[in-house]
Design a protein around this motif. Structure first.
Motif, PDB file in Angstrom:
ATOM      1  N   VAL A 197       5.746 -10.455  -0.087  1.00 34.80           N
ATOM      2  CA  VAL A 197       5.279  -9.760  -1.293  1.00 34.80           C
ATOM      3  C   VAL A 197       3.807  -9.390  -1.168  1.00 34.80           C
ATOM      4  N   THR A 240       2.468  -5.602  -1.091  1.00 31.77           N
ATOM      5  CA  THR A 240       1.529  -5.184  -2.137  1.00 31.77           C
ATOM      6  C   THR A 240       0.265  -4.599  -1.542  1.00 31.77           C
ATOM      7  N   ALA A 284       1.067  -1.292   0.057  1.00 31.75           N
ATOM      8  CA  ALA A 284       1.287  -0.242  -0.942  1.00 31.75           C
ATOM      9  C   ALA A 284      -0.036   0.256  -1.520  1.00 31.75           C
ATOM     10  N   ILE A 285      -0.966  -0.681  -1.780  1.00 29.03           N
ATOM     11  CA  ILE A 285      -2.269  -0.277  -2.306  1.00 29.03           C
ATOM     12  C   ILE A 285      -3.012   0.600  -1.300  1.00 29.03           C
TER      13      ILE A 285
END
Length: 302
Positions: free
Chosen positions: A32, A36, A39-40
């Protein structure tokens, strides 16, 4: 014998299950975090690079341009004033907070550890929980009038922003320095005292040089927080898109221009994409600070 073997298997099996549950849970958490962060980075990079790919703005023009006027007939996207404002306020804040934080850590661990642990350390750590808007309000109502009464100008500018940021990063630098000094081997100090050195000679010739990488790590982390701070600086720096000629002239930072203009732009417009490019610069600088901290940690482990 068979009963004892069955009991052993019953005892071992729950531990095996718990171990696998822990491994799976840890793997999911790591996945995760990686997704995350990825993705950022992808989102900010894809939006920020659109300025150069779609809108035709050059990298040199963005990083080296002196004029920021996205709404003009011929839009100008010079971000150098904002980059200068972010770096100048962060560096000045570190120059102010680093000596204070290190000296406070030395006092709390080497000179008066009893008072430091009971009184000073909780007070300094309490500063870390104060919201940014409170620091900005204090700067606007106390620091800015004080600078206005002493120096020429309106009081807002690089100096006011640096002082506010130094107060905000002081707990970070002090806490890390305190942990580094408290974890120092007592044998080093005892050996120095045995050779006839005084307490002050031991501090600045043994204690400080030995823990220097950890102390610099705290300074870099403090600068990282100062570089990304928006609201408190925005309230006291003046938000003028030009490079100031003194510390007491109005200026602007990357974070302040993003927070002020992002809500007034249309998603996908050239102005909006340019703001995402500024956010990409902030993200890149965050990675630079992380790499510097890792480098200092490697030196500490050596």
């Amino acid at each position: 014998m068979e009963q004892q073997g069955n009991r052993a298997r019953k005892v071992v099996k729950p531990h095996v299950v718990e171990e696998w549950v822990g491994k799976v849970y840890t793997a999911i958490c790591i996945l995760v975090l990686v997704v995350t962060i990825g993705a950022i980075v992808y989102f900010v990079s894809s939006r920020g690079l659109t300025t150069f790919i779609k809108d035709g703005v050059s990298l040199s023009g963005l990083l080296g341009g002196l004029k920021w006027d996205p709404e003009a007939d011929i839009p100008l996207y010079g971000a150098l004033p904002f980059i200068f404002g972010s770096f100048s306020t962060s560096l000045l804040a570190a120059l102010i907070a680093a000596p204070l934080g290190v000296c406070a850590a030395v006092f709390m661990t080497q000179i008066m550890p009893g008072i430091g642990k009971r009184i000073l350390q909780p007070v300094i750590e309490l500063l870390a929980g104060i919201p940014s808007v409170v620091f900005g309000f204090v700067g606007l109502s106390v620091i800015v009038p004080a600078l206005r009464s002493i120096f020429p100008g309106q009081g807002i500018g690089i100096a006011a922003g640096a002082i506010v940021l130094s107060l905000m990063i002081l707990p970070t630098i002090t806490t890390i320095a305190t942990d580094a000094l408290a974890g120092l081997s007592a044998g080093l100090k005892e050996g120095s005292y045995a050779l006839g050195a005084t307490r002050w000679q031991t501090i600045y010739r043994i204690v400080i040089p030995t823990t220097l990488p950890a102390l610099l790590t705290g300074v870099v982390l403090g600068m990282s927080r100062a570089f990304g701070e928006a609201l408190a600086v925005q309230m006291v720096i003046g938000n003028s898109p030009h490079i100031p000629h003194s510390l007491f002239e109005s200026a602007s930072t990357l974070t302040s221009v993003i927070t002020l203009d992002m809500g007034n732009t249309v998603m996908g417009s050239a102005h909006n994409n340019a703001l995402w490019s500024l956010a990409l610069i902030l993200l890149a600088m965050t990675f630079v600070f992380v790499f510097v901290v890792r480098f200092l940690e490697r030196r500490k482990n050596r």
